[in-house]
Design an enzyme around this catalytic site. Structure first.
Site, mmCIF file in Angstrom:
data_model
loop_
_atom_site.group_PDB
_atom_site.id
_atom_site.type_symbol
_atom_site.label_atom_id
_atom_site.label_comp_id
_atom_site.label_asym_id
_atom_site.label_seq_id
_atom_site.Cartn_x
_atom_site.Cartn_y
_atom_site.Cartn_z
ATOM 1 N N SER A 137 0.839 -1.193 0.000
ATOM 2 C CA SER A 137 0.000 0.000 0.000
ATOM 3 C C SER A 137 0.884 1.256 0.000
ATOM 4 O O SER A 137 1.783 1.382 -0.830
ATOM 5 C CB SER A 137 -0.951 -0.044 1.205
ATOM 6 O OG SER A 137 -1.993 0.884 1.071
ATOM 7 N N ASP A 329 -9.307 -3.230 -5.141
ATOM 8 C CA ASP A 329 -9.127 -4.246 -4.103
ATOM 9 C C ASP A 329 -9.872 -3.899 -2.817
ATOM 10 O O ASP A 329 -9.621 -4.473 -1.765
ATOM 11 C CB ASP A 329 -7.638 -4.465 -3.810
ATOM 12 C CG ASP A 329 -6.944 -3.210 -3.273
ATOM 13 O OD1 ASP A 329 -7.639 -2.241 -2.912
ATOM 14 O OD2 ASP A 329 -5.697 -3.199 -3.203
ATOM 15 N N ASP A 368 -8.458 -9.085 -1.877
ATOM 16 C CA ASP A 368 -8.683 -7.684 -1.533
ATOM 17 C C ASP A 368 -7.420 -7.107 -0.881
ATOM 18 O O ASP A 368 -6.393 -7.793 -0.760
ATOM 19 C CB ASP A 368 -9.936 -7.506 -0.659
ATOM 20 C CG ASP A 368 -9.798 -8.098 0.734
ATOM 21 O OD1 ASP A 368 -8.672 -8.181 1.258
ATOM 22 O OD2 ASP A 368 -10.839 -8.495 1.307
ATOM 23 N N HIS A 369 -7.507 -5.865 -0.456
ATOM 24 C CA HIS A 369 -6.336 -5.162 0.050
ATOM 25 C C HIS A 369 -5.770 -5.822 1.306
ATOM 26 O O HIS A 369 -4.551 -5.796 1.529
ATOM 27 C CB HIS A 369 -6.719 -3.705 0.353
ATOM 28 C CG HIS A 369 -5.559 -2.771 0.412
ATOM 29 N ND1 HIS A 369 -4.837 -2.399 -0.711
ATOM 30 C CD2 HIS A 369 -4.982 -2.114 1.465
ATOM 31 C CE1 HIS A 369 -3.885 -1.560 -0.366
ATOM 32 N NE2 HIS A 369 -3.937 -1.379 0.951
ATOM 33 N N ASP A 371 -6.268 -9.144 2.033
ATOM 34 C CA ASP A 371 -5.797 -10.477 1.649
ATOM 35 C C ASP A 371 -4.314 -10.441 1.296
ATOM 36 O O ASP A 371 -3.590 -11.427 1.478
ATOM 37 C CB ASP A 371 -6.585 -11.013 0.446
ATOM 38 C CG ASP A 371 -8.002 -11.431 0.802
ATOM 39 O OD1 ASP A 371 -8.209 -11.945 1.919
ATOM 40 O OD2 ASP A 371 -8.908 -11.238 -0.029
#
Length: 403
Positions: A137, A329, A368-369, A371
Site C-alpha cells: 500500500s 481491491d 482484496d487489500h 488479503d
C-alpha cells in the site's frame, strides 16, 4: 497438519512454519525490508486489539521466512504520517541514528526537526551495499521517495543549510545511488485512490483518527504512532487536561504533511511529478482485484467475502473516475497499483526482470487489500499456506537478482 492449523487459528496465534529446515547460511546477501502502509505497524509496535500487519492471524510472514534462512525485517515507521517523514524514518531504521527530518522541512510544516533514535539493522548501508525493499500500500510510495532522496538529495535542505549555516543530514545530500537492489510494491496507490479523495480528506474521518491517536498518545500507552515530531505524546509531568488542550491545538491535519493527503489523486500526482525511475533498480508491482463485472451493466460489484470495513470503500471505487479505474481491491484501483503513470512499465510475465522499468504482474483476482497481507480472516478462500507461498516465491526471486 490440518488439525494443528485449526488449533492455531482458534487460539488467535499466527501460523509459524516451525518445522521448516534451517539452512546452514543466509539465503540472501542484501537484507529484505518490509515497509507497511497507512495505519500499519511493525509487529512489536502493534496496538492492543489489532492484528499484526504482516500475516495477520494467518501466518507470521517475517518469522517464517527468517526460519527458512532469509535476512528479513519489518520496518517500524510512522503509521499515518506523510511519505516524506516516513521515508526519512525508513532511512534511519536501516542505517541507524537519530531521525533528522530536515531544518527546512520541519520549519515549513511546523514540527520538530529531530525524532527518535534507531539502532539500525544495517549500519554499513552505503553505495555498493544494497537492500531489497518491499512495500505494501502506501509503503510503496514511501520507498520510492526514499530512493529519490538517496539519489538526488533534497535541494531545499541543501540551500537552507548553506544560508543558515546548519548541519545537514547525509540523506539530503544525495549522491547515494547503488544502495537499493530491488523495489517491489503490493497494492500501492501509485496514482492515488478516489477513496482518499472522497473519504480520507473528510473532517469526520480525520477527526476519528486524530481522536484515536490522541487517546493512544497518553503516557499510559506505549504504542508509537510515529507522530513524535508533532508532540502528540503526553509528557510525564503533563496533566491529562493540559495534554488534551495542547494536542487539540496541533496543526497536523491542517497541513499536507500527512498520509491522508499523500494518498489522494492530487497528492500522488505531486509525488510522481517529483520522482523518476532509477535505471539501476529492478521494479516489480502486484495489483489485486476484489470486484467483478455486473451481469447486467458495465459496472463493478464488490465480491462477497471482502474485508467487511472495505465494502463501502470498494463500492465507492467501482464508480469513481473512468471505467479503467473501477476494478479495485477495496481501497486501491488496480490501475493505480500497477505503476506510476509517469514511469515506463511492461505488462508481461518474465522471471529475470530488467532494470529501469516496472514489471507489472497480471492482476490477481479474488484478493482484496487485506488479503495481500493476511488481514482478512473472513475470506477462507485464501489459506495461510497460500499467503506464505506468495511471499516465499517473491523473496526467492529477489535472491536471484543478487547474482
Amino acid at each position: 497438519m490440518r488439525k494443528r492449523l485449526t488449533t492455531r487459528l482458534m487460539n488467535r496465534a499466527p501460523l509459524l512454519v516451525e518445522d521448516a529446515p534451517i539452512p546452514p547460511h543466509k539465503r540472501n546477501k542484501a537484507p529484505i525490508i518490509l515497509v507497511h502502509g497507512f495505519a500499519g505497524f511493525a509487529r512489536d509496535n502493534t496496538p492492543h486489539g489489532l492484528m499484526p500487519y504482516w500475516g495477520g492471524l494467518k501466518v507470521n510472514i517475517t518469522e517464517t521466512l527468517k526460519i527458512e534462512g532469509y535476512d528479513i525485517y519489518e520496518a517500524s515507521i510512522g503509521s499515518m504520517s506523510s511519505n516524506y517523514d516516513r521515508a526519512v524514518e525508513l532511512y534511519y531504521f536501516i542505517k541507524g541514528g537519530r531521525v533528522d527530518y530536515g531544518a527546512y522541512h520541519s520549519k515549513k510544516f511546523g514540527h520538530h526537526r529531530f525524532g527518535k533514535t534507531y539502532d539500525g539493522i544495517f549500519p554499513d548501508w552505503q553505495p555498493g551495499q544494497k537492500v531489497h525493499l518491499i512495500g505494501h500500500s502506501m509503503g510503496g510510495q514511501t520507498i520510492r521517495l526514499l530512493e529519490h532522496m538517496l539519489r538526488f538529495g533534497q535541494p531545499e535542505e541543501i540551500e537552507y543549510a548553506k544560508s543558515h549555516q546548519v548541519k545537514i543530514s547525509p540523506l539530503f545530500q544525495g549522491g547515494k545511488d547503488d544502495m537499493i537492489n530491488t523495489i517491489t510494491t503490493i497494492g500501492t496507490p501509485h496514482n492515488g485512490t478516489f477513496v482518499a479523495d472522497r473519504i480520507g480528506k473528510s473532517n469526520l474521518i480525520k477527526s476519528f483518527f486524530y481522536r484515536l491517536i490522541e487517546n493512544e498518545g497518553r503516557s499510559t500507552f506505549k504504542v508509537d504512532w510515529g507522530f513524535g515530531q508533532w508532540d502528540l505524546r503526553q509528557q510525564k509531568s503533563e496533566s491529562y487536561l493540559a495534554y488534551i488542550k495542547r494536542v487539540r491545538s496541533n496543526q497536523l491535519w491542517n497541513t499536507t504533511d500527512n498520509g491522508f493527503y499523500d494518498l489522494t489523486i492530487q497528492g500522488a500526482k505531486a509525488l510522481n511529478q517529483q520522482l523518476s525511475i532509477n535505471p539501476n533498480i529492478r521494479y516489480k508491482s502486484y495489483s489485486t482485484v476484489a470486484t467483478h463485472k455486473s451481469l447486467f451493466t458495465n459496472l463493478q460489484i464488490v465480491n462477497v467475502g471482502m474485508f467487511a470495513p472495505f465494502y463501502l470503500t470498494g463500492i465507492i471505487g467501482t464508480f469513481s473516475g473512468t471505467k479503467e479505474w473501477w476494478e479495485n481491491d477495496g481501497l486501491v484501483p488496480a490501475i493505480s497499483a500497477e505503476a506510476p503513470f509517469t514511469e515506463p512499465k511492461l505488462y508481461h510475465e518474465q522471471y529475470k526482470i530488467e532494470r529501469g522499468v516496472w514489471h507489472v504482474v497480471p492482476r490477481m483476482y479474488g484478493w482484496d487489500h487485506m488479503d495481500q497481507i493476511g488481514g482478512n480472516m473472513t475470506n477462507l478462500l485464501h489459506t495461510p499456506y497460500e499467503l506464505i507461498d506468495f511471499y516465499r516465491t517473491l523473496v526467492k526471486e529477489l535472491v536471484l537478482f543478487e547474482q
